[in-house]
Design a protein around this motif. Structure first.
Motif, PDB file in Angstrom:
ATOM      1  N   PHE B  17      48.785  42.337  41.873  1.00  0.00           N
ATOM      2  CA  PHE B  17      47.971  41.237  41.504  1.00  0.00           C
ATOM      3  C   PHE B  17      48.575  40.211  40.510  1.00  0.00           C
ATOM      4  CE2 PHE B  17      43.808  42.373  43.839  1.00  0.00           C
ATOM      5  CZ  PHE B  17      43.645  41.041  44.259  1.00  0.00           C
ATOM      6  N   GLY B  18      48.988  41.243  39.731  1.00  0.00           N
ATOM      7  CA  GLY B  18      49.815  40.240  38.499  1.00  0.00           C
ATOM      8  C   GLY B  18      50.928  39.403  39.099  1.00  0.00           C
ATOM      9  N   ILE B  19      51.554  39.855  40.239  1.00  0.00           N
ATOM     10  CA  ILE B  19      52.411  39.056  41.078  1.00  0.00           C
ATOM     11  C   ILE B  19      51.823  37.649  41.693  1.00  0.00           C
ATOM     12  CG2 ILE B  19      54.268  38.756  42.680  1.00  0.00           C
ATOM     13  CD1 ILE B  19      54.967  41.500  41.902  1.00  0.00           C
ATOM     14  N   ILE B  20      50.522  38.057  42.056  1.00  0.00           N
ATOM     15  CA  ILE B  20      49.765  36.833  42.954  1.00  0.00           C
ATOM     16  C   ILE B  20      49.598  35.822  41.677  1.00  0.00           C
ATOM     17  CG2 ILE B  20      47.790  36.479  44.156  1.00  0.00           C
ATOM     18  CD1 ILE B  20      47.904  39.242  45.375  1.00  0.00           C
ATOM     19  N   PHE B  21      48.896  36.269  40.778  1.00  0.00           N
ATOM     20  CA  PHE B  21      48.581  35.408  39.575  1.00  0.00           C
ATOM     21  C   PHE B  21      50.089  34.877  38.771  1.00  0.00           C
ATOM     22  CE2 PHE B  21      44.539  37.675  39.904  1.00  0.00           C
ATOM     23  CZ  PHE B  21      43.817  36.853  40.709  1.00  0.00           C
ATOM     24  N   SER B  22      50.994  35.316  39.181  1.00  0.00           N
ATOM     25  CA  SER B  22      52.173  34.789  38.569  1.00  0.00           C
ATOM     26  C   SER B  22      52.226  35.159  37.064  1.00  0.00           C
ATOM     27  CB  SER B  22      52.525  33.423  38.856  1.00  0.00           C
ATOM     28  OG  SER B  22      53.846  33.075  38.293  1.00  0.00           O
ATOM     29  N   VAL B  23      51.795  36.382  36.530  1.00  0.00           N
ATOM     30  CA  VAL B  23      51.911  36.694  35.167  1.00  0.00           C
ATOM     31  C   VAL B  23      53.416  36.969  34.761  1.00  0.00           C
ATOM     32  CG1 VAL B  23      51.346  38.847  33.729  1.00  0.00           C
ATOM     33  CG2 VAL B  23      49.676  37.968  35.334  1.00  0.00           C
ATOM     34  N   PRO B  24      53.414  36.471  33.648  1.00  0.00           N
ATOM     35  CA  PRO B  24      55.024  36.523  33.146  1.00  0.00           C
ATOM     36  C   PRO B  24      55.671  37.978  33.393  1.00  0.00           C
ATOM     37  CG  PRO B  24      53.614  35.786  31.283  1.00  0.00           C
ATOM     38  CD  PRO B  24      52.786  35.835  32.532  1.00  0.00           C
ATOM     39  N   LYS B  25      56.927  38.133  33.403  1.00  0.00           N
ATOM     40  CA  LYS B  25      57.507  39.528  33.772  1.00  0.00           C
ATOM     41  C   LYS B  25      57.358  40.380  32.623  1.00  0.00           C
ATOM     42  CE  LYS B  25      61.215  37.910  36.847  1.00  0.00           C
ATOM     43  NZ  LYS B  25      61.717  36.512  36.642  1.00  0.00           N
ATOM     44  N   ARG B  26      57.372  40.026  31.442  1.00  0.00           N
ATOM     45  CA  ARG B  26      57.124  41.280  30.424  1.00  0.00           C
ATOM     46  C   ARG B  26      55.654  41.559  30.243  1.00  0.00           C
ATOM     47  NH1 ARG B  26      56.268  37.688  25.410  1.00  0.00           N
ATOM     48  NH2 ARG B  26      55.957  35.473  26.264  1.00  0.00           N
ATOM     49  N   ALA B  27      54.767  40.786  30.736  1.00  0.00           N
ATOM     50  CA  ALA B  27      53.365  41.336  30.816  1.00  0.00           C
ATOM     51  C   ALA B  27      52.935  42.285  31.908  1.00  0.00           C
ATOM     52  CB  ALA B  27      52.354  40.131  30.595  1.00  0.00           C
ATOM     53  N   LEU B  28      53.997  41.962  32.853  1.00  0.00           N
ATOM     54  CA  LEU B  28      53.283  42.733  34.214  1.00  0.00           C
ATOM     55  C   LEU B  28      52.972  44.183  34.061  1.00  0.00           C
ATOM     56  CD1 LEU B  28      55.657  41.743  37.210  1.00  0.00           C
ATOM     57  CD2 LEU B  28      53.270  41.485  37.156  1.00  0.00           C
ATOM     58  N   LEU B  29      53.870  44.765  33.645  1.00  0.00           N
ATOM     59  CA  LEU B  29      53.697  46.496  33.461  1.00  0.00           C
ATOM     60  C   LEU B  29      52.313  46.711  32.766  1.00  0.00           C
ATOM     61  CD1 LEU B  29      57.149  48.062  33.768  1.00  0.00           C
ATOM     62  CD2 LEU B  29      55.485  47.498  35.843  1.00  0.00           C
ATOM     63  N   ILE B  30      52.461  45.958  31.288  1.00  0.00           N
ATOM     64  CA  ILE B  30      51.512  46.238  30.675  1.00  0.00           C
ATOM     65  C   ILE B  30      49.974  45.978  31.384  1.00  0.00           C
ATOM     66  CG2 ILE B  30      50.369  45.349  28.453  1.00  0.00           C
ATOM     67  CD1 ILE B  30      53.260  44.664  27.559  1.00  0.00           C
ATOM     68  N   GLY B  31      49.949  44.855  32.115  1.00  0.00           N
ATOM     69  CA  GLY B  31      48.786  44.595  32.784  1.00  0.00           C
ATOM     70  C   GLY B  31      48.346  45.650  33.723  1.00  0.00           C
ATOM     71  N   GLY B  32      49.529  46.360  34.414  1.00  0.00           N
ATOM     72  CA  GLY B  32      49.202  47.512  35.357  1.00  0.00           C
ATOM     73  C   GLY B  32      48.533  48.478  34.577  1.00  0.00           C
ATOM     74  N   ALA B  33      49.073  48.876  33.430  1.00  0.00           N
ATOM     75  CA  ALA B  33      48.494  50.148  32.592  1.00  0.00           C
ATOM     76  C   ALA B  33      47.160  49.772  32.072  1.00  0.00           C
ATOM     77  CB  ALA B  33      49.690  50.124  31.624  1.00  0.00           C
TER      78      ALA B  33
END
Lengths: 253, 149
Positions: B17-33
């Motif tokens: 979902f982070g990729i769908i909303f184009s979240v910056p790369k450094r925040a992707l995994l944090i958002g997942g966590a």
């Protein structure tokens, strides 16, 4: 530090335009623009932003006239990466690391830059997200594959139809219809067991997450106009999705 | 085992979902966590017998608080973390069954599901608001009177 008022006005409005277009909250836009104008030592700074436009006014010198401009924002997309980058540029400008010309160059680069992730990756991510949520909502392991395919179809349709359809909610309606149809078709030919969960998964990529969260944030920070209009946008998108899927179910089930 | 699989799938789905909303790369995994923790809190609340609305509110508060805290640390807008964080709470299945009941003409059941959908959405909003209130503590200036004047 003294800059020409016209330069600052252009840079501020460019920053605001990018932020609002790509899904920043209204309060963030207002705060960023006011900070940038104050950092350039202008007084009497006021900014008013709604979901569709920004007004900015400030005073150059005491005896001179005030400056006031507005920009209209027609498109609303979701690209949080651009919001983050503009945020970074404004932070650097406010703390005096970069000059106004550097800031403008950087902002123009951001405005022109392509999407951070390629389109195929977004479709793939939509499939993964859809299948993941179909499992979380109670589907089985066997339902992951049809949910993946159906979610990918709905993501593909929404992106491709938005290129041709000017009406915003028509693309979501069509996408929900196509995603639901794919799900029903896949279950009909024997791929997947729990139809409900697969359909829910196929709809998840269409969820209006950005307007929904921003609506809450804007309402709570006192931007009632922007909050209500964003909420209306999220509601209309959800209704478009619901009616699309309702049509599929009435026809095929 | 079941729980671990669910947490893992939540992590993957939230990153997607982070990729769908184009979240910056450094925040992707944090958002997942954050999304994973949110799902864990929601399931924990349900396991200990709390109602689904209350569990959703607590999970939303956890997600938003974590998003605020981490967004300050790595200096990015809060929304880039908060949106993936609260996504596992979206009452997608309730909303779907609301619509399904209305299509089948079972209006009473549809209203039942609809009310639950609205309450859960409200619970998500409440969690976001509480986190905002906590993290903007000390910035208030009074809404009705001006006591500091």
């Amino acid at each position: 530090m003294s800059y020409k008022a016209d330069d600052i006005m252009d840079v501020c409005l460019l920053a605001g335009e990018i932020m609002l277009k790509y899904g920043a909250e209204t309060y963030r836009v207002e705060e960023t623009l006011e900070r940038m104008a104050r950092a350039a030592s202008f007084s009497n700074v006021h900014c008013f932003a709604t979901t569709t436009g920004i007004f900015l006014s400030f005073e150059e010198k005491k005896e001179k006239e005030d400056l006031m401009q507005m920009v209209r924002i027609d498109d609303r997309m979701q690209d949080l990466n651009k919001v983050t980058e503009v945020n970074q540029v404004s932070r650097e400008f406010v703390s005096g690391i970069i000059s106004v010309n550097d800031a403008r160059e950087k902002l123009e680069q951001i405005a022109k830059a392509p999407m951070q992730y390629p389109l195929w990756l977004i479709h793939l991510a939509a499939g993964v997200a859809g299948s993941g949520f179909s499992y979380l909502f109670g589907g089985g392991w066997f339902d992951l594959i049809p949910a993946f395919l159906a979610a990918m179809v709905s993501s593909l349709v929404v992106v491709e139809f938005e290129r041709y359809l000017k009406v915003r909610f028509a693309a979501e309606f069509t996408a929900a219809f196509c995603g639901g149809t794919t799900a029903i078709l896949l279950v009909f030919i024997g791929l997947g067991n729990s139809l409900d969960q697969i359909i829910i998964g196929s709809l998840m990529p269409l969820v209006p997450g950005v307007p929904l969260t921003n609506a809450v944030r804007d309402l709570m920070s006192g931007d009632l106009l922007a909050g209500v209009s964003r909420g209306a946008e999220a509601l209309l998108t959800s209704l478009a999705i619901a009616s699309g899927i309702a049509l599929t179910i009435s026809i095929f089930v | 085992m079941e729980v671990i699989a669910q947490l893992l799938i939540t992590f993957i789905a939230t990153v997607a979902f982070g990729i769908i909303f184009s979240v910056p790369k450094r925040a992707l995994l944090i958002g997942g966590a954050i999304g994973m923790v949110t799902w864990g809190v929601l399931q924990g609340g349900l396991y200990f017998g709390a109602s689904s609305v209350f569990s959703t509110a607590v999970a939303s508060l956890t997600a938003a608080a974590a998003a605020h805290f981490l967004a300050r640390r790595i200096r990015i807008p809060v929304t880039t973390l908060a949106i993936p964080g609260i996504l596992p709470l979206v009452p997608g299945s309730r909303a779907y069954f609301t619509m399904l009941s209305f299509v089948e003409g079972d209006y009473l059941r549809g209203l039942e599901f609809g009310v639950e959908t609205m309450l859960r959405a409200g619970a998500i909003a409440a969690g976001l608001v509480f986190a905002l209130a906590i993290f903007s503590y000390g910035k208030g200036i009074g809404h009705r009177y001006e006591p500091n004047r």
